[in-house]
Design a protein around this motif. Structure first.
Motif, short mmCIF file in Angstrom:
data_model
loop_
_atom_site.label_atom_id
_atom_site.label_comp_id
_atom_site.label_asym_id
_atom_site.label_seq_id
_atom_site.Cartn_x
_atom_site.Cartn_y
_atom_site.Cartn_z
N UNK A 289 -2.83 5.02 -10.06
CA UNK A 289 -2.44 4.18 -11.05
C UNK A 289 -3.57 3.25 -10.98
N UNK A 290 -3.95 2.50 -12.02
CA UNK A 290 -5.02 1.42 -12.04
C UNK A 290 -4.82 0.41 -10.92
N UNK A 291 -5.98 0.13 -10.45
CA UNK A 291 -6.10 -1.07 -9.32
C UNK A 291 -5.77 -0.54 -7.98
N UNK A 292 -5.50 0.79 -7.87
CA UNK A 292 -5.27 1.47 -6.51
C UNK A 292 -6.57 1.80 -5.94
N UNK A 293 -6.63 1.55 -4.56
CA UNK A 293 -7.88 2.11 -3.94
C UNK A 293 -7.62 3.56 -3.43
N UNK A 294 -8.89 4.26 -3.95
CA UNK A 294 -8.75 5.88 -3.57
C UNK A 294 -8.76 5.69 -1.87
N UNK A 295 -9.17 4.97 -1.10
CA UNK A 295 -9.08 4.92 0.33
C UNK A 295 -7.82 4.67 0.88
N UNK A 296 -7.22 3.73 -0.02
CA UNK A 296 -5.63 3.45 0.60
C UNK A 296 -4.98 4.69 0.14
N UNK A 297 -4.94 5.44 -0.75
CA UNK A 297 -4.27 6.74 -1.17
C UNK A 297 -4.45 7.51 -0.06
N UNK A 298 -5.68 7.80 0.19
CA UNK A 298 -6.10 8.74 1.38
C UNK A 298 -5.54 8.40 2.80
N UNK A 299 -5.18 6.89 2.92
CA UNK A 299 -4.54 6.78 4.18
C UNK A 299 -3.10 7.12 4.00
N UNK A 300 -2.46 6.52 2.77
CA UNK A 300 -1.23 7.19 2.46
C UNK A 300 -0.94 8.67 2.69
N UNK A 301 -1.78 9.22 2.54
CA UNK A 301 -1.70 10.83 2.69
C UNK A 301 -1.80 10.93 4.06
N UNK A 302 -2.56 10.25 4.99
CA UNK A 302 -2.50 10.54 6.29
C UNK A 302 -1.04 10.30 7.02
N UNK A 303 -0.44 9.13 6.21
CA UNK A 303 0.92 8.75 6.88
C UNK A 303 1.97 9.74 6.35
N UNK A 304 1.81 10.25 5.25
CA UNK A 304 2.79 11.30 4.82
C UNK A 304 2.62 12.57 5.66
N UNK A 305 1.35 12.87 5.98
CA UNK A 305 1.30 14.18 6.73
C UNK A 305 1.94 13.65 8.03
#
Ligand code: GLY
Ligand code: MN
Length: 437
Positions: free
Chosen positions: A284-300
């Motif tokens: 969504x707007x205003x989300x950092x793609x870096x933060x999304x990438x970090x979230x992916x690592x947490x979920x993985x």
């Protein structure tokens, strides 16, 4: 094609270009479509790829064409169509896009520069530097950084026409994915699966936006595996393949496991699909793609713990960097004319680069998401021998469940990838309407 959608696109781009005329000190932009690349020591050339900055405005591929843009004027397309009998020149059939340009058809290469005209305060963007010199461009006027970064920045925000093209490219690729999956289920080889894909996509290999990744079993652990084995079938397929529509790409990955595969791995694959969808939902707007990438690592990390691939909690797996052994690439990238589209790390219209965090060097997008950007979301979990090997005797060795890893490493891994548009209110998945699974 809806001609008015394309017209709006051209008008939109011309309006966006207003941002660069003065700041770059130019009053004319010449976009050249490109030239052939010959193989070393050969008279054969590689499949032609249009200069993406030309393709941004002209949806037709072929070498030697020039688009001349001046502020406030209708762009002029110098269409080069040599009177050749070795190769058939691209025929100019009447189509929706031609109405947006003053069309000039030229059959002699020597006549093109005079139609390009004065180059006093012009910039040339393209790879045919020799042609630019023939037109009179000085070296500093050819691909100036400020103009190229300006174009790239503008291209990171998609018009409705571009979004439509990416959706169409998803529709084509989704149909081809289903055809390929059927061949996999009928025990086809990687080459058989690839042939089914290309046939269903309705074109030739060179028209795909990138070389298809058709990986059976352990080969899925090579992130960009592009061999096509014959006479070998498998029970896990990782298929990463897209399509093009009017020069725009789709980029879809699916992983399938046959019923012969360990039920634990198949359950993990189902959970992994849910994990990928959760990451798409976070766009969504205003989300950092870096933060999304970090979230992916947490979920993985959670997933690896849940399926006892690691002997530690998801939290600990993330904190100790263990997820990077299984997910060593970036969560995604910009998508457009180029499959790894431009400006994913750009800071502003003048250039600059926002590097990814040191621990994630392969992350291609570090931008804050804004409406009209299109990104891929493509988490992966792989059993990669070259990354696991040092861990077997390293300080973290006891955190890994080697028995499970050795039981599953022959499956290669899993990646699932969708193309996602950032909208004002959140996002729109451009892949799932065509490929819901
Ligand atoms: N589709 C291949 C990649 O994104 O690298
Ligand atoms: Mn991708």
């Amino acid at each position: 094609m809806d001609a008015s959608l394309y017209r709006q696109h051209v008008q939109y781009v011309l309006q966006q270009l207003e941002q660069i005329w003065d700041s770059c000190g130019i009053d004319k932009l010449v976009l050249h479509s490109g030239c052939h690349h010959y193989y070393f020591g050969d008279d054969q050339y590689a499949p032609f790829r249009t200069n993406p900055n030309f393709a941004y405005l002209v949806p037709i591929s072929g070498p030697g064409h020039c688009l001349v843009i001046r502020p406030g004027e209708q762009p002029k397309l110098i269409w080069y169509s040599p009177d050749d009998y070795w190769y058939e020149p691209t025929k100019l059939v009447e189509s929706y896009w031609q109405n947006e340009f003053e069309m000039i058809c030229v059959s002699k290469a020597d006549d093109v520069p005079k139609h390009v005209g004065e180059v006093g305060k012009a910039a040339f963007v393209g790879e045919d530097v020799a042609f630019a010199e023939t037109c009179g461009f000085a070296a500093a006027q050819v691909n100036p950084d400020s103009v190229v970064t300006g174009l790239h920045w503008i291209r990171s925000y998609k018009s409705d026409y571009e979004i439509y093209c990416i959706e169409q490219a998803n529709d084509i690729a989704a149909k081809a994915h289903y055809a390929a999956r059927q061949v996999f289920e009928n025990h086809g080889s990687e080459l058989d699966i690839h042939h089914a894909y290309v046939q269903a996509a309705g074109g030739i290999d060179a028209e795909l936006p990138y070389e298809s990744i058709v990986a059976l079993n352990q080969k899925g652990s090579f992130l960009h595996y592009v061999n096509k084995r014959r006479n070998v079938s498998g029970d896990v397929l990782l298929l990463d393949s897209g399509a093009t529509y009017a020069g725009y790409a789709s980029d879809i990955t699916r992983t399938w496991a046959a019923s012969s595969v360990d039920e634990g791995f198949r359950a993990m694959l189902r959970d992994f699909n849910a994990l990928e969808l959760a990451l798409c939902d976070a766009v969504k707007p205003d989300v950092s793609f870096v933060d999304l990438h970090v979230q992916a690592h947490q979920l993985i990390g959670e997933l690896l713990a849940n399926y006892q691939i690691l002997n530690v909690s998801g939290h600990e797996a993330f904190d100790r960097g263990l997820t990077r052994v299984f997910f060593p690439h970036g969560l995604g990238h910009f998508l457009g004319i180029q499959v790894h589209d431009v400006a994913g790390r750009q800071e502003n219209i003048s250039g600059g680069a926002k590097a990814p965090p040191a621990e994630y060097p392969f992350l291609r997008t570090t931008r804050i998401l804004e409406p009209t950007m299109v990104v891929t979301i493509e988490p992966g979990v792989y059993f990669i021998d070259s990354l696991l090997r040092p861990e077997r005797s390293g300080a973290n060795a006891r955190a890994f469940n080697w028995e499970r890893i050795d039981a599953w490493r022959g499956y290669g891994g899993m990646r699932i990838e969708d193309d996602v548009l950032v909208t004002d209110g959140g996002h729109r998945n451009l892949t799932r309407p065509y490929h819901p699974e």
